[in-house]
Write a protein that holds these residues in place. Structure first.
Motif, PDB file in Angstrom:
ATOM      1  N   UNK A 185       4.242   3.949   6.864  1.00  0.00           N
ATOM      2  CA  UNK A 185       5.316   2.951   6.854  1.00  0.00           C
ATOM      3  C   UNK A 185       5.544   2.385   8.241  1.00  0.00           C
ATOM      4  N   UNK A 186       5.507   3.229   9.237  1.00  0.00           N
ATOM      5  CA  UNK A 186       5.720   2.783  10.614  1.00  0.00           C
ATOM      6  C   UNK A 186       4.619   1.836  11.075  1.00  0.00           C
ATOM      7  N   UNK A 187       3.386   2.078  10.653  1.00  0.00           N
ATOM      8  CA  UNK A 187       2.247   1.279  11.111  1.00  0.00           C
ATOM      9  C   UNK A 187       2.145  -0.036  10.345  1.00  0.00           C
ATOM     10  N   UNK A 188       2.306   0.008   9.025  1.00  0.00           N
ATOM     11  CA  UNK A 188       2.066  -1.176   8.194  1.00  0.00           C
ATOM     12  C   UNK A 188       3.326  -1.961   7.862  1.00  0.00           C
ATOM     13  N   UNK A 189       4.495  -1.352   7.975  1.00  0.00           N
ATOM     14  CA  UNK A 189       5.722  -2.031   7.578  1.00  0.00           C
ATOM     15  C   UNK A 189       5.976  -2.005   6.087  1.00  0.00           C
ATOM     16  N   UNK A 190       5.122  -1.319   5.325  1.00  0.00           N
ATOM     17  CA  UNK A 190       5.333  -1.202   3.878  1.00  0.00           C
ATOM     18  C   UNK A 190       6.541  -0.291   3.637  1.00  0.00           C
ATOM     19  N   UNK A 191       7.478  -0.679   2.768  1.00  0.00           N
ATOM     20  CA  UNK A 191       8.672   0.145   2.532  1.00  0.00           C
ATOM     21  C   UNK A 191       8.306   1.573   2.128  1.00  0.00           C
ATOM     22  N   UNK A 192       8.998   2.530   2.699  1.00  0.00           N
ATOM     23  CA  UNK A 192       8.690   3.933   2.452  1.00  0.00           C
ATOM     24  C   UNK A 192       8.946   4.328   1.007  1.00  0.00           C
ATOM     25  N   UNK A 193       9.928   3.692   0.358  1.00  0.00           N
ATOM     26  CA  UNK A 193      10.229   4.072  -1.015  1.00  0.00           C
ATOM     27  C   UNK A 193       9.186   3.583  -2.010  1.00  0.00           C
ATOM     28  N   UNK A 194       8.215   2.788  -1.548  1.00  0.00           N
ATOM     29  CA  UNK A 194       7.134   2.342  -2.425  1.00  0.00           C
ATOM     30  C   UNK A 194       5.843   3.108  -2.182  1.00  0.00           C
ATOM     31  N   UNK A 195       5.885   4.145  -1.328  1.00  0.00           N
ATOM     32  CA  UNK A 195       4.707   4.957  -1.020  1.00  0.00           C
ATOM     33  C   UNK A 195       5.017   6.428  -1.274  1.00  0.00           C
ATOM     34  N   UNK A 219       5.757  -6.524 -11.904  1.00  0.00           N
ATOM     35  CA  UNK A 219       4.363  -6.910 -12.075  1.00  0.00           C
ATOM     36  C   UNK A 219       4.237  -7.919 -13.195  1.00  0.00           C
ATOM     37  N   UNK A 220       3.551  -9.019 -12.924  1.00  0.00           N
ATOM     38  CA  UNK A 220       3.290 -10.032 -13.931  1.00  0.00           C
ATOM     39  C   UNK A 220       1.802 -10.319 -13.940  1.00  0.00           C
ATOM     40  N   UNK A 221       1.371 -11.081 -14.921  1.00  0.00           N
ATOM     41  CA  UNK A 221      -0.054 -11.399 -15.021  1.00  0.00           C
ATOM     42  C   UNK A 221      -0.522 -12.234 -13.838  1.00  0.00           C
ATOM     43  N   UNK A 222       0.374 -13.019 -13.240  1.00  0.00           N
ATOM     44  CA  UNK A 222      -0.015 -13.840 -12.107  1.00  0.00           C
ATOM     45  C   UNK A 222       0.036 -13.076 -10.796  1.00  0.00           C
ATOM     46  N   UNK A 223       0.612 -11.864 -10.820  1.00  0.00           N
ATOM     47  CA  UNK A 223       0.756 -11.106  -9.589  1.00  0.00           C
ATOM     48  C   UNK A 223      -0.315 -10.051  -9.438  1.00  0.00           C
ATOM     49  N   UNK A 224      -1.595 -10.449  -9.557  1.00  0.00           N
ATOM     50  CA  UNK A 224      -2.679  -9.486  -9.513  1.00  0.00           C
ATOM     51  C   UNK A 224      -2.874  -8.932  -8.107  1.00  0.00           C
ATOM     52  N   UNK A 225      -2.720  -9.713  -7.089  1.00  0.00           N
ATOM     53  CA  UNK A 225      -3.052  -9.314  -5.731  1.00  0.00           C
ATOM     54  C   UNK A 225      -1.833  -8.702  -5.062  1.00  0.00           C
ATOM     55  N   UNK A 226      -1.968  -7.462  -4.633  1.00  0.00           N
ATOM     56  CA  UNK A 226      -0.908  -6.765  -3.923  1.00  0.00           C
ATOM     57  C   UNK A 226      -1.209  -6.865  -2.436  1.00  0.00           C
ATOM     58  N   UNK A 227      -0.377  -7.614  -1.713  1.00  0.00           N
ATOM     59  CA  UNK A 227      -0.643  -7.850  -0.292  1.00  0.00           C
ATOM     60  C   UNK A 227      -0.478  -6.594   0.549  1.00  0.00           C
ATOM     61  N   UNK A 228       0.150  -5.562  -0.010  1.00  0.00           N
ATOM     62  CA  UNK A 228       0.313  -4.318   0.755  1.00  0.00           C
ATOM     63  C   UNK A 228      -1.002  -3.559   0.879  1.00  0.00           C
ATOM     64  N   UNK A 229      -1.854  -3.674  -0.119  1.00  0.00           N
ATOM     65  CA  UNK A 229      -3.083  -2.892  -0.140  1.00  0.00           C
ATOM     66  C   UNK A 229      -4.007  -3.202   1.041  1.00  0.00           C
ATOM     67  N   UNK A 230      -4.312  -4.492   1.336  1.00  0.00           N
ATOM     68  CA  UNK A 230      -5.183  -4.758   2.496  1.00  0.00           C
ATOM     69  C   UNK A 230      -4.632  -4.198   3.799  1.00  0.00           C
ATOM     70  N   UNK A 234      -6.622  -1.405   5.937  1.00  0.00           N
ATOM     71  CA  UNK A 234      -6.976  -1.720   7.321  1.00  0.00           C
ATOM     72  C   UNK A 234      -6.464  -0.649   8.278  1.00  0.00           C
ATOM     73  N   UNK A 235      -5.252  -0.134   8.034  1.00  0.00           N
ATOM     74  CA  UNK A 235      -4.695   0.910   8.905  1.00  0.00           C
ATOM     75  C   UNK A 235      -5.558   2.158   8.896  1.00  0.00           C
ATOM     76  N   UNK A 236      -6.045   2.550   7.726  1.00  0.00           N
ATOM     77  CA  UNK A 236      -6.917   3.724   7.651  1.00  0.00           C
ATOM     78  C   UNK A 236      -8.290   3.428   8.243  1.00  0.00           C
ATOM     79  N   UNK A 237      -8.801   2.226   7.995  1.00  0.00           N
ATOM     80  CA  UNK A 237     -10.132   1.874   8.514  1.00  0.00           C
ATOM     81  C   UNK A 237     -10.152   1.835  10.036  1.00  0.00           C
ATOM     82  N   UNK A 238      -9.042   1.463  10.648  1.00  0.00           N
ATOM     83  CA  UNK A 238      -8.966   1.411  12.115  1.00  0.00           C
ATOM     84  C   UNK A 238      -8.586   2.761  12.732  1.00  0.00           C
TER      85      UNK A 238
END
Length: 368
Positions: A185-195, A219-230, A234-238
């Motif tokens: 959460x500290x590195x990516x800014x993704x909310x902690x309650x969603x991890x 979640x809807x059919x148009x919301x396929x791409x989760x911007x949190x995942x990349x 990336x945080x783990x890859x680096x």
């Protein structure tokens, strides 16, 4: 017989032997405390002036249960099978019966095995309780499972130096999971309650990172791409996710399979997104290939009209005085018309129709 003169030789099975005499029915019974659980063979031989007799019996000694830990993943998919496992201490405890309460049900499931499979049919929070009893003692533990329709799972691994510090107990695994979640959460800014990070039992030390849907963005059919995942990948890859444990040992958290990326729960949006994109790509490629194939195949509708026009031009050439240059110009224009017409016409089944003018036909026209 005469019990007052009877002599009893007792073997208690754990190395203790005793002799009793002058016992009466009103005396206190023989008492003995066993130091370790197990099955003991107790033998008694009685003899007096009337004769002798012997008897044997088996005594099973069980240790009192100290505690039980319920092992279950904190996140589960709706209508998916989930393994519930109870770990009893001491580990050598036997003759243990397990009672399982799932959700609001007042009727427990009974099992002699320390694990069962459960299915959660509704999304939300489900309370699971296990009670272990061996007739002499009773212990229980409870956990709350969050059930979702859709979520993402990213398998994680740790640098090998963490294995030597892994005591393989639930409390330690929970602490490590919370540390990883806070660092991410500290590195990516993704909310902690969603991890949620769940460290798995056993060695080598591995974990699953659950990326949960945001409550504010269903979640809807148009919301396929989760911007949190990349951002997480990336945080783990680096190699940016790490923490320090006892003794100043730095532990690196990595993707279990960098090439695999992540996968969604069954029916999750990630799986459907890939399937739809693949289907669209196949349809587009098939349409393009069919279009090019149709343009190159012989047998287009309207080609008989082209041949008729060429035939009329030849008759006009034989009956009217036209100069040699005009003939050549008409033939060349006829060739261009055929090419243009083939590009604009659709496929047909007119076999035997002339679709082009080769060099020999061109020579016959010019010399006629």
């Amino acid at each position: 017989g005469d019990t007052s003169s009877t002599r009893y030789q007792v073997d208690l099975g754990d190395g203790v032997r005793a002799v009793y005499q002058n016992l009466t029915v009103t005396d206190e019974p023989i008492q003995h405390r066993y130091k370790a659980p197990g099955v003991y063979r107790v033998a008694v031989k009685a003899e007096n002036t009337a004769g002798h007799a012997s008897a044997t019996m088996y005594i099973q000694v069980i240790a009192p249960l100290q505690e039980v830990h319920l092992e279950v993943g904190p996140i589960a998919g709706r209508n998916e099978q989930v393994n519930l496992t109870a770990t009893v201490l001491p580990a050598e405890a036997n003759l243990t019966v397990f009672y399982w309460w799932i959700g609001d049900s007042l009727q427990p499931q009974l099992s002699l095995e320390s694990s069962i499979l459960a299915v959660f049919s509704e999304a939300g929070q489900v309370r699971v309780t296990v009670q272990a009893s061996n007739g002499r003692s009773m212990v229980q533990d409870s956990r709350t499972v969050r059930v979702y329709d859709h979520f993402q799972v990213i398998p994680l691994s740790f640098s090998s130096n963490l294995d030597g510090l892994n005591p393989n107990i639930p409390e330690w695994r929970e602490d490590i999971g919370q540390v990883v979640t806070k660092m991410l959460t500290k590195i990516t800014g993704v909310p902690q309650d969603s991890l949620v990070t769940m460290v798995k039992p056993g060695l080598p030390t591995t974990a699953n990172l659950y990326v949960l849907p945001l409550d504010s963005k269903p979640v809807t059919r148009s919301g396929f791409v989760d911007k949190r995942i990349p951002a997480i990948i990336q945080a783990f890859s680096d190699n940016n996710v790490s923490f320090v444990v006892r003794g100043g040992v730095k532990v690196l958290v990595m993707l279990a399979d960098p090439n695999a990326g992540f996968h969604g729960a069954v029916g999750g949006p990630g799986v459907w997104a890939l399937a739809v994109l693949l289907l669209i790509s196949l349809l587009a490629s098939g349409s393009f290939i069919l279009y090019k194939f149709k343009r190159k195949l012989p047998g287009c509708r309207g080609s008989s009209n082209v041949y008729a026009q060429m035939h009329n031009e030849k008759e006009q050439e034989m009956t009217s005085p036209v100069s040699h240059s005009e003939d050549t110009q008409h033939i060349i224009q006829g060739e261009e018309f055929i090419d243009d017409d083939l590009d604009s016409q659709t496929l047909g089944n007119h076999s035997g129709v002339v679709l082009s003018v080769n060099s020999r036909e061109l020579h016959s026209y010019l010399t006629s």
